[in-house]
Scaffold this motif. Structure first.
Motif, PDB file in Angstrom:
ATOM      1  N   HIS A  11       2.229  -3.229  11.438  1.00  0.00           N
ATOM      2  CA  HIS A  11       3.246  -3.822  10.577  1.00  0.00           C
ATOM      3  C   HIS A  11       2.941  -3.517   9.118  1.00  0.00           C
ATOM      4  CE1 HIS A  11       5.011  -7.891   8.952  1.00  0.00           C
ATOM      5  NE2 HIS A  11       5.727  -6.856   8.574  1.00  0.00           N
ATOM      6  N   ILE A  12       3.823  -2.764   8.512  1.00  0.00           N
ATOM      7  CA  ILE A  12       3.734  -2.554   7.070  1.00  0.00           C
ATOM      8  C   ILE A  12       4.698  -3.548   6.447  1.00  0.00           C
ATOM      9  CG2 ILE A  12       4.189  -0.938   5.189  1.00  0.00           C
ATOM     10  CD1 ILE A  12       3.624   1.302   7.309  1.00  0.00           C
ATOM     11  N   PRO A  13       4.177  -4.622   5.849  1.00  0.00           N
ATOM     12  CA  PRO A  13       5.063  -5.723   5.474  1.00  0.00           C
ATOM     13  C   PRO A  13       5.875  -5.427   4.221  1.00  0.00           C
ATOM     14  CG  PRO A  13       2.832  -6.234   4.852  1.00  0.00           C
ATOM     15  CD  PRO A  13       2.771  -4.894   5.515  1.00  0.00           C
ATOM     16  N   GLY A  44       0.481  -8.270   2.752  1.00  0.00           N
ATOM     17  CA  GLY A  44      -0.217  -7.027   3.094  1.00  0.00           C
ATOM     18  C   GLY A  44      -1.654  -6.943   2.644  1.00  0.00           C
ATOM     19  N   ASN A  89      -9.965  -4.473   2.523  1.00  0.00           N
ATOM     20  CA  ASN A  89      -8.563  -4.509   2.914  1.00  0.00           C
ATOM     21  C   ASN A  89      -8.225  -3.506   4.014  1.00  0.00           C
ATOM     22  OD1 ASN A  89      -6.685  -6.484   1.675  1.00  0.00           O
ATOM     23  ND2 ASN A  89      -7.660  -5.769  -0.202  1.00  0.00           N
ATOM     24  N   ILE A 122      -9.855  -3.102   6.622  1.00  0.00           N
ATOM     25  CA  ILE A 122     -10.231  -3.618   7.940  1.00  0.00           C
ATOM     26  C   ILE A 122      -9.572  -4.963   8.243  1.00  0.00           C
ATOM     27  CG2 ILE A 122     -12.460  -2.425   8.027  1.00  0.00           C
ATOM     28  CD1 ILE A 122     -13.692  -5.248   7.293  1.00  0.00           C
ATOM     29  N   LEU A 123      -8.557  -5.290   7.478  1.00  0.00           N
ATOM     30  CA  LEU A 123      -7.944  -6.616   7.619  1.00  0.00           C
ATOM     31  C   LEU A 123      -7.474  -6.903   9.048  1.00  0.00           C
ATOM     32  CD1 LEU A 123      -7.235  -9.113   5.919  1.00  0.00           C
ATOM     33  CD2 LEU A 123      -5.038  -8.073   5.407  1.00  0.00           C
ATOM     34  N   GLN A 124      -7.056  -5.865   9.752  1.00  0.00           N
ATOM     35  CA  GLN A 124      -6.548  -6.080  11.107  1.00  0.00           C
ATOM     36  C   GLN A 124      -7.591  -5.793  12.180  1.00  0.00           C
ATOM     37  OE1 GLN A 124      -3.482  -7.265  11.619  1.00  0.00           O
ATOM     38  NE2 GLN A 124      -1.907  -6.009  10.644  1.00  0.00           N
ATOM     39  N   ILE A 180      -2.263  -0.189   2.632  1.00  0.00           N
ATOM     40  CA  ILE A 180      -1.621  -0.805   3.792  1.00  0.00           C
ATOM     41  C   ILE A 180      -1.183   0.267   4.778  1.00  0.00           C
ATOM     42  CG2 ILE A 180       0.288  -2.260   4.540  1.00  0.00           C
ATOM     43  CD1 ILE A 180       0.281  -3.505   1.770  1.00  0.00           C
ATOM     44  N   ARG A 236      -4.129   1.731   6.587  1.00  0.00           N
ATOM     45  CA  ARG A 236      -4.685   0.790   7.562  1.00  0.00           C
ATOM     46  C   ARG A 236      -3.816   0.731   8.812  1.00  0.00           C
ATOM     47  NH1 ARG A 236      -4.380  -4.548   4.913  1.00  0.00           N
ATOM     48  NH2 ARG A 236      -2.306  -4.723   5.791  1.00  0.00           N
ATOM     49  N   GLU A 237      -2.515   0.629   8.620  1.00  0.00           N
ATOM     50  CA  GLU A 237      -1.633   0.432   9.769  1.00  0.00           C
ATOM     51  C   GLU A 237      -1.469   1.704  10.586  1.00  0.00           C
ATOM     52  OE1 GLU A 237      -0.632  -2.695  10.691  1.00  0.00           O
ATOM     53  OE2 GLU A 237      -1.995  -3.188   9.050  1.00  0.00           O
TER      54      GLU A 237
END
Ligand SMILES: Nc1ncnc2c1ncn2[C@@H]1O[C@H](COP(=O)(O)OP(=O)(O)OP(=O)(O)O)[C@@H](O)[C@H]1O
Ligand SMILES: [Mg+2]
Lengths: 373, 511
Positions: B338-340, B347, B357, B359-361, B414, B417-418
């Protein structure tokens, strides 16, 4: 140290200095003749002998922990103003075990006291945590309530279970329920007597390091801080915010509860009195936390500093200042520390502007030189 | 003579020279565009002019007279106003209160709002801003908030107006209106500095354009005699493909299936239903785009799919598995990325480093932790890898505080990451908002690459151009409903516009 590190350090120092100056002015107003020697005592007493230095550490122990308690919650976005109630509750449980569980051998009894106090604090912290997580009750409100409930509940428990008729306080613990001194009395002493400083300060430092590791090195700390910095982003990342609020308040409460245990087990024969006043250590913890900029290691130093000033301040009575003045001055110095963030932003701007003026004057020099650009 | 001249400005941040000996000249009454890649130093240069940063070297002249700007107060008294990339409004104040904030008139300490009210109303009328000045900021749309920022400048009689990426957050209609406002203001003799990544907008309104690249001034050109291709080449330093070549989609199995999704409106908002009976599929190997004017339920749909909000009724299946009630983390693990829409809200943790940031998910997976301890080294290396792969620019690499990074580069974190998590379904909400043309090209290629490797992509975009270029299939949302399911090759811009404005609708069956 990098730039912001220097700024942090400077602002902490500055806020203490300003607090001291205001305190000094009050001393001058109330008795100008004695103000200077009294003030000198604040500054020097804690370092005037090894015994006094030991006492500084002794009194620093509980406030480092309550400071850590406040800071831990703060880093995760919560304001634990309930450290006072958690401290009292933890202290009671520690004393209770120290008095009643005499069938346990001393080392186990001491350990049980500390652990039970931590659990009691955690329980007391969990209440505002649960209310916040599931009922969205602001933790400051519920913490204030748990402070008072904790205080009156403990008064009630003491009167019914641990009352010493003669002294009107809780029953005194046998001395083998106190924390071992671990030889510290040989270091921290003067010619006459030794300080009561004991293994509590060592335990405290170990706990500070543990908290530092939790916050900075673990996934748990990563989650907690993410919630503290940005709740929405934490939610987006699938972090269970409610669980973290509860855990965070429980850990914070456990730290304050442990502070209670170490405080009442310090071997000075402290016992709990039946008073209608909240334990001050919880609020001093706020100052200690802020002055240490909510950083575990910073809090060790700020706790020691606050204890130092407190101990020196208490001696001012010897110079004929009334106890009220003494307490006002001490409170001003200590609670002024909580303004550290304000001072930090002032200082930040001042440094910026100073840099600008510098440049401006340089520029003017150039223009005086008459070289048109 | 220039109304504003910034001469030889140099501004450094730790690890980076954000502005390197830049000279910028603004003529009275012109619209002067500022173009440059993400992190080129545009916002920094404007912040120097507005007094938020102090340059290390160089000086600023107004009408050939040197001025010393030490803060926004000085800038304001010199007639300089700024609309920031991220607005600076007080959310529980009304529009009017926000406008007069800082320059209130008081009589014996009591606020005097009457004159202010008249002045604001007059200004708002003059520029055709249809705005209710007594509403609180939090209750008005982003487009309206921007008008408040503009009114703030006008109220202070500013004559030099800085707009930092004003269009990034606007709908096409609002952009149209803003362009007109800017032209009107320029015609009245105000001078405008305008940052944007959209070449069309520059062509449309700007008289001249200055191009920055990596902190250096590349040059200032006359817009009328410079093509979009030339502009983008100046900016990136290479040729950029402004349109996208793509192969036929190889459609595979259904990845996401949505059935009869309903979401009731909240009483404290408008109360209207947010989502009405939404059903659709996204298949492997396709880019499905949801088009629509902002505020027609796209955000609610994304919240429902990703689990940020619970749904009232309906079902959501991911590869046949019911996830309608699943937690956010479970949905993420089922293969949704999800790219918010709002990078600052959802995000990023702005006070974490770039590396943290990224590794946030995934911070809890075995790759990045062992026994509950973060593997610092691995995390830093991973961040370094993403920085290289996605060309994320910052002052101090993986250790940079995210807050200090330029808007476009924050967005790239973001994206990196995603996309790097190799999801089965990528939900991208306005992924190119605030990115430069080079980065947009890159993102679009990434979306296509995802599609071509058999992933499903759900793109939510407000920009028709992007919708038409990138998608394989388009759904149009209007007032919480899907009103069209069309093939981008067979639909025209005009038709799409009609669907989006609710003037036209098809019976849409779930496919
Ligand atoms: N306050 C700050 N502290 C440290 N570095 C900063 C700060 N502000 C900006 N920078 C750095 O300076 C560089 C230029 O940033 P700036 O915000 O001016 O870019 P920009 O051209 O506006 O980019 P974008 O199009 O992405 O908004 C970036 O590398 C950024 O990381
Ligand atoms: Mg910018």
């Amino acid at each position: 140290m990098n730039r912001s590190g220097v700024l942090n350090f400077l602002s902490s120092i500055l806020v203490v200095i300003v607090g001291l100056l205001i305190g000094f002015i009050i001393l001058l107003i109330s008795d100008s003749g004695q103000a200077l020697p009294a003030f000198a005592t604040i500054l020097t007493f804690g370092a005037s002998s090894m015994r006094n230095a030991g006492d500084v550490l002794l009194f620093a122990t509980p406030i480092i922990l309550t400071g850590l308690s406040v800071a831990f919650a703060f880093r995760t976005g919560l304001f634990n103003i309930g450290a006072s109630g958690q401290f009292t509750f933890g202290g009671f449980v520690a004393i209770f075990i120290g008095v009643e569980f005499l069938f346990l051998p001393p080392p186990i009894r001491i350990l049980a006291s500390i652990i039970a106090a931590a659990l009691a604090g955690a329980l007391w912290g969990a209440i505002p945590g649960l209310l916040k997580a599931y009922r969205n009750v602001h933790e400051v409100i519920s913490c204030i309530m748990t402070n008072y409930i904790g205080m009156f509940f403990v008064n009630f428990l003491i009167i019914n279970h641990l009352f010493d008729q003669g002294r009107g306080t809780s029953t005194r613990m046998p001395s083998d329920s106190n924390l071992p001194t671990m030889g510290l009395e040989h270091i921290f002493r003067d010619n006459i007597r030794a300080s009561h400083v004991n293994s509590g300060i060592i335990i405290t430092i170990l706990i500070v390091i543990l908290v530092y590791i939790i916050l900075e090195k673990t996934t748990f700390g990563y989650e907690l801080k993410a919630c503290g910095f940005n709740k929405e982003a934490a939610k987006y990342a699938g972090i269970n915010e409610n669980r973290n609020i509860i855990f965070s308040m429980m850990i914070s409460g456990a730290l304050a509860g442990t502070a209670g245990a170490l405080n009442f087990m310090n071997g000075t024969g402290l016992s709990m009195s039946i008073v209608d006043a909240l334990a001050m250590e919880g609020f001093t913890g706020i100052s200690v936390a802020f002055l240490g900029l909510n950083h575990p290691i910073g809090i060790i130093f700020s706790g020691i500093l606050v204890s130092y000033l407190y101990l020196g301040g208490a001696r001012m009575q010897l110079f004929g200042f009334s106890i009220e003045i003494v307490e006002i001055v001490i409170s001003i110095i200590i609670y002024f520390c909580a303004f550290v963030f304000l001072v930090k932003s002032f200082l930040g701007n001042a440094i910026k502007n100073f840099g600008k003026k510098d440049e401006k004057s340089k520029k003017q020099d150039v223009s005086k030189g008459g070289t048109a650009v | 003579m220039y109304i504003i001249e910034m001469r030889n400005i140099t501004k450094e941040f730790p690890g980076i020279i954000a502005n390197d000996n830049i000279t910028l000249q603004l003529k009275k009454g012109e619209i002067h565009a500022l173009l440059g890649e993400n992190g080129a130093g545009k916002s920094t240069l404007m912040s120097v002019l507005f007094g938020l940063y102090k340059q290390e070297k160089g000086s600023i002249y107004k009408n050939d007279e040197e001025v010393n700007i030490t803060g926004p107060g000085d800038a304001n008294s010199l007639g300089i106003g700024m609309v920031h990339q991220h607005f600076k409004l007080v959310h529980n104040f009304t529009v009017l209160e926000n406008i007069v904030l800082g320059v209130e008139t008081t009589q014996k300490g009591v606020l005097q709002m009457k004159d202010a009210r008249e002045k604001v109303l007059a200004l708002s009328k003059r520029y055709g801003f249809d705005i209710n000045i007594d509403k609180e900021i939090r209750h008005i749309s982003v487009g309206m908030q921007q008008r408040v920022e503009i009114l703030k400048m006008l109220y202070r009689d500013n004559e030099i107006l800085i707009f930092d990426e004003p269009t990034a957050v606007l709908t096409p209609q609002e952009i149209e209106a803003l362009m007109k406002t800017m032209k009107d203001m320029a015609a009245e003799g105000k001078s405008i500095l305008f940052i944007t990544h959209k070449l069309d907008e520059i062509k449309q309104v700007a008289d001249r354009c200055s191009v920055l690249r990596k902190g250096k001034m590349i040059g200032t050109v006359d817009v009328a005699s410079t093509s979009k291709e030339e502009l983008s080449e100046m900016m990136v330093g290479r040729k950029v493909a402004l349109s996208l070549d793509k192969e036929e989609a190889k459609i595979g199995e259904t990845i996401l299936e949505v059935k009869n999704l309903n979401q009731k409106g909240k009483a404290d908002e408008s109360g209207k239903d947010k989502l009405k009976n939404i059903s659709f599929n996204v298949k492997a190997g396709e880019i499905l785009c949801i088009a629509g004017i902002e505020g027609n339920g796209q955000t609610d749909l994304v919240y429902a799919l990703t689990g940020l909000e619970e749904i009232d009724s309906g079902e959501i299946f991911m590869e046949g598995k019911d996830i309608s009630k699943a937690k956010i983390r479970e949905r993420t693990e089922s293969g949704i990325a999800h790219i918010p829409e709002d990078r600052h809200k959802h995000g990023l943790v702005l006070d974490y480093s770039l590396a943290y940031n990224t590794i946030l998910q995934t911070y809890y997976t075995d790759t990045f932790q062992k026994g509950g301890f973060l593997k610092k080294q691995t995390i830093l290396e991973y961040a370094k890898k993403l920085i290289n792969r996605f060309d994320i620019r910052s002052g101090q690499g993986e250790e940079t505080m995210t807050r200090s990074m330029s808007g476009g580069n924050q967005q790239k974190i973001i994206l990196a990451r995603e996309i790097d998590r190799d999801p089965k379904l990528l939900i991208a909400v306005q992924p190119t908002r605030g990115l430069d043309v080079g980065a947009i090209e890159y993102i679009h290629k990434q979306l296509l690459a995802q599609r071509d490797s058999g992933k499903a992509v759900l793109l939510i975009s407000l920009e028709l151009e992007e919708v038409m270029n990138v998608s394989d299939r388009i759904l149009v949302m209007y007032e919480g409903e899907i009103v069209a399911d069309v093939d981008p090759k067979q639909v025209t811009f005009q038709e799409l516009g009609l669907y989006m404005s609710g003037a036209k609708r098809d019976e849409v069956k779930a496919v």
